[in-house]
Write a protein that holds these residues in place. Structure first.
Motif, PDB file in Angstrom:
ATOM      1  N   MET A  11       0.888  -1.125  -0.063  1.00 57.89           N
ATOM      2  CA  MET A  11      -0.015  -0.182  -0.109  1.00 57.89           C
ATOM      3  C   MET A  11       0.946   1.295  -0.059  1.00 57.89           C
ATOM      4  O   MET A  11       0.540   2.181  -0.729  1.00 57.89           O
ATOM      5  N   LEU A  18       1.640   6.603  -6.914  1.00 58.79           N
ATOM      6  CA  LEU A  18       0.442   7.512  -7.359  1.00 58.79           C
ATOM      7  C   LEU A  18       0.805   8.957  -7.054  1.00 58.79           C
ATOM      8  O   LEU A  18       0.625   9.992  -7.833  1.00 58.79           O
ATOM      9  N   VAL A  31      -1.263  25.711 -13.480  1.00 57.40           N
ATOM     10  CA  VAL A  31      -1.792  26.822 -13.957  1.00 57.40           C
ATOM     11  C   VAL A  31      -1.813  27.844 -12.902  1.00 57.40           C
ATOM     12  O   VAL A  31      -1.845  27.750 -11.681  1.00 57.40           O
TER      13      VAL A  31
ATOM     14  N   ALA B  76      -7.244  -0.129  -1.836  1.00 60.51           N
ATOM     15  CA  ALA B  76      -6.264   0.156  -3.020  1.00 60.51           C
ATOM     16  C   ALA B  76      -7.019   0.678  -4.134  1.00 60.51           C
ATOM     17  O   ALA B  76      -6.494   1.665  -4.718  1.00 60.51           O
ATOM     18  N   LEU B  79      -7.742   4.242  -3.428  1.00 61.21           N
ATOM     19  CA  LEU B  79      -6.802   5.131  -3.708  1.00 61.21           C
ATOM     20  C   LEU B  79      -6.251   5.406  -4.971  1.00 61.21           C
ATOM     21  O   LEU B  79      -6.063   6.528  -5.447  1.00 61.21           O
ATOM     22  N   VAL B  80      -6.270   4.426  -5.837  1.00 62.26           N
ATOM     23  CA  VAL B  80      -6.182   4.657  -7.295  1.00 62.26           C
ATOM     24  C   VAL B  80      -7.123   5.603  -7.859  1.00 62.26           C
ATOM     25  O   VAL B  80      -6.907   6.371  -8.617  1.00 62.26           O
ATOM     26  N   ALA B  83      -6.591   9.097  -6.757  1.00 62.99           N
ATOM     27  CA  ALA B  83      -5.401   9.820  -7.500  1.00 62.99           C
ATOM     28  C   ALA B  83      -6.055  10.106  -8.929  1.00 62.99           C
ATOM     29  O   ALA B  83      -5.412  11.122  -9.696  1.00 62.99           O
ATOM     30  N   GLN B  86      -7.750  13.212  -9.237  1.00 61.39           N
ATOM     31  CA  GLN B  86      -7.131  14.296  -8.826  1.00 61.39           C
ATOM     32  C   GLN B  86      -6.406  14.916 -10.349  1.00 61.39           C
ATOM     33  O   GLN B  86      -6.380  15.991 -10.646  1.00 61.39           O
ATOM     34  N   LEU B  87      -6.111  13.755 -10.853  1.00 60.29           N
ATOM     35  CA  LEU B  87      -5.335  13.907 -12.194  1.00 60.29           C
ATOM     36  C   LEU B  87      -6.165  14.651 -13.206  1.00 60.29           C
ATOM     37  O   LEU B  87      -5.835  15.627 -13.928  1.00 60.29           O
ATOM     38  N   ILE B  90      -6.512  18.230 -12.498  1.00 61.07           N
ATOM     39  CA  ILE B  90      -5.486  19.226 -12.692  1.00 61.07           C
ATOM     40  C   ILE B  90      -5.389  19.271 -14.335  1.00 61.07           C
ATOM     41  O   ILE B  90      -5.363  20.438 -14.727  1.00 61.07           O
ATOM     42  N   ILE B  91      -5.740  18.255 -14.867  1.00 58.26           N
ATOM     43  CA  ILE B  91      -5.836  18.458 -16.481  1.00 58.26           C
ATOM     44  C   ILE B  91      -6.907  19.418 -16.871  1.00 58.26           C
ATOM     45  O   ILE B  91      -6.820  20.411 -17.960  1.00 58.26           O
ATOM     46  N   GLN B  93      -8.334  21.517 -15.371  1.00 58.56           N
ATOM     47  CA  GLN B  93      -8.204  23.216 -15.118  1.00 58.56           C
ATOM     48  C   GLN B  93      -7.240  23.652 -16.125  1.00 58.56           C
ATOM     49  O   GLN B  93      -7.462  24.976 -16.232  1.00 58.56           O
ATOM     50  N   LYS B  94      -6.365  22.925 -16.555  1.00 57.83           N
ATOM     51  CA  LYS B  94      -5.335  23.625 -17.368  1.00 57.83           C
ATOM     52  C   LYS B  94      -6.086  23.555 -18.930  1.00 57.83           C
ATOM     53  O   LYS B  94      -6.079  24.507 -19.716  1.00 57.83           O
TER      54      LYS B  94
END
Lengths: 280, 192
Positions: A11, A18, A31, B76, B79-80, B83, B86-87, B90-91, B93-94
């Protein structure tokens, strides 16, 4: 290796990979946001009244930074907010005078003639669309309180006689009511303005006389009697040059219908009434 | 091939993730007020769903199963998925700030969206192969998008109609969603 340690290791490694991945992505798709925008947005009152001419407080904050819009447009926040923003921007404070809204119609249920009894939707726009409003005067306040509903600060209330009343201590001069009125009855005046015609009628004298006892008949006596020549008649209504007005109240005394009003006294009268009401 | 088509039809209509399995109903009611943001949400959900299903399948098959840590799959997977969301944030927003703003709080909420997690778990429970996982996640996301966009289209029409005050807003949306759910139950009979 015990299953517990394997689990912790797996974990941990998964989380680490990640987060590394996310960190790289955050750098790649960075940004740039000016941190001052957020600070200024926090300083602004957050009422989103639109008095500055932008869609909301955060929009205005963005405009201050990005388009160099002057920071003194927040009427709701007033001088304190302007000063605080100026200190962040590092520019000198330039204050705009506080503005107060005045209801430019005094033709209430007793003083203005009505053509019929309106029993439609309780909204000024609806009344004007459907019937043109119940009052004979087509320039006057419809009296259904669209401005009262629009006020984000609770400064307007509907008076007993069908004309909205302004609570000057609450009014921030944001102009939401000005936008909300279908007939442009609420108007913004500088707080220091001493006299103003509280009538919006561009009709001629005879016409006004026949529908309202307190309307401006456009006679121009105020303009002639003003010792400072501060009043000019435009389209049957007096316009006041506040730089010249010395507050002698000659126009108020000479007005044959009482359309010209002493604003300073009205405020103190209102305040006294409020205090009496509070005491009672 | 036939199996894949059958799987897609089942996942889109008969076992529609929103209306029959009742997973991910938060954005279903929340983002369906206008068509534009519903379409944006659909795109984001499709992207996150497919990506997270594939990655969680790989994590499960290549990491958790060999190490006999299947019992950790919930942690798990979350968690994945977190993440990944979040990715995407971020993308977006840009690349598409307007879409980012219109999605608002619902984008971070995909993190804990039952659909994304549900599909990831269903994939490993039903012992799908990687190809099946891919097809199944695309199909469930299309089912989600279909229901979301249909509801958004209907709700846009509501602004033109005369709805009793009592039913305005969420009540009428929930009633509509319920009726849509009944309609989709009709598909359950297909093939029997």
């Amino acid at each position: 290796m015990s299953p517990v340690i394997t689990a912790i290791l797996v974990m941990g490694a998964l989380g680490f990979c990640l987060s590394l991945f996310l960190g790289i992505a955050a750098k790649l798709f960075f940004v740039e946001v000016d941190p001052r925008i957020e600070i200024i947005a926090d300083l602004l009152p957050g009422a989103n009244c639109g008095g500055c001419g932008y869609a909301g407080c955060s929009d205005y904050a963005e405009a201050i930074i990005k388009d160099n819009v002057p920071p003194n447009k927040c009427v709701a926040g007033g001088a304190n907010v302007t000063e605080a923003i100026c200190s962040i921007l590092g520019v000198k404070v330039s204050l705009e005078e506080r503005k107060i809204v005045r209801i430019c119609c005094r033709g209430d249920n007793e003083k203005a003639k009505k053509n019929f009894i309106y029993k439609g939707a309780n909204d000024c726009y609806a009344a004007i669309l459907s019937t043109g409003g119940d009052k004979a005067c087509k320039y006057g306040c419809v009296g259904l309180g669209s401005c009262v509903k629009a006020c984000p600060f609770g400064a307007l209330s509907m008076g007993d006689n069908g004309i909205p009343v302004v609570d000057e201590t609450q009014c921030t001069g944001c102009g939401s009511c000005v936008e909300a009125c279908p007939r442009n009855i609420p108007k913004l005046f500088p707080a220091s303005q001493k006299v103003a015609p509280l009538c919006s009628s561009h009709a001629g004298g005879k016409m006004v006389k026949s529908v309202c006892s307190v309307g401006c008949i456009g006679c121009g006596i105020c303009a002639k009697k003003c010792p400072e020549k501060a009043i000019k008649m435009v389209n049957y209504l007096p316009e006041i040059d506040i730089k010249r007005c010395n507050g002698c109240l000659e126009c108020v005394k000479k007005c044959p219908t009482g359309a010209m009003v002493d604003l300073i006294n009205i405020s103190s009268n209102n305040q006294e009434e409020n205090q009496k009401a509070d005491a009672a | 091939m036939n199996n894949y088509i059958l799987m897609m039809v089942t996942a889109i209509f008969a076992n529609n993730i929103l209306l029959v399995r009742f997973l991910g109903n938060c954005p279903f009611v929340g983002v369906s007020t206008n068509l534009d943001s519903a379409i944006g949400m659909s795109g984001a959900a499709l992207f996150v769903n497919v990506l997270s299903s594939c990655i969680t399948w790989m994590v499960y098959t290549f990491i958790l199963v060999p190490l006999e840590l299947e019992y950790l799959k919930t942690v798990a997977f979350i968690l994945v998925i977190a993440a990944l969301v979040q990715l995407v944030e971020i993308i977006l927003q840009k690349v598409a700030p307007a879409l980012y703003r219109s999605l608002g709080i619902y984008l971070p909420l995909i993190t804990t969206n039952c659909m994304i997690f549900g599909v990831a778990v269903l994939n490993v429970q039903q012992k799908h192969t990687f190809m099946q996982t891919l097809v199944y996640s695309i199909a469930t996301a299309i089912g989600f998008d279909l229901a979301l966009i249909i509801l958004a289209g209907i709700r846009e029409r509501f602004s033109l109609g005369r709805i009793p005050t009592l039913f305005q807003g969420f009540p009428v949306a929930l009633i509509t969603a319920g009726l849509m759910g009944l309609c989709f139950y009709g598909f359950v009979g297909i093939g029997q």
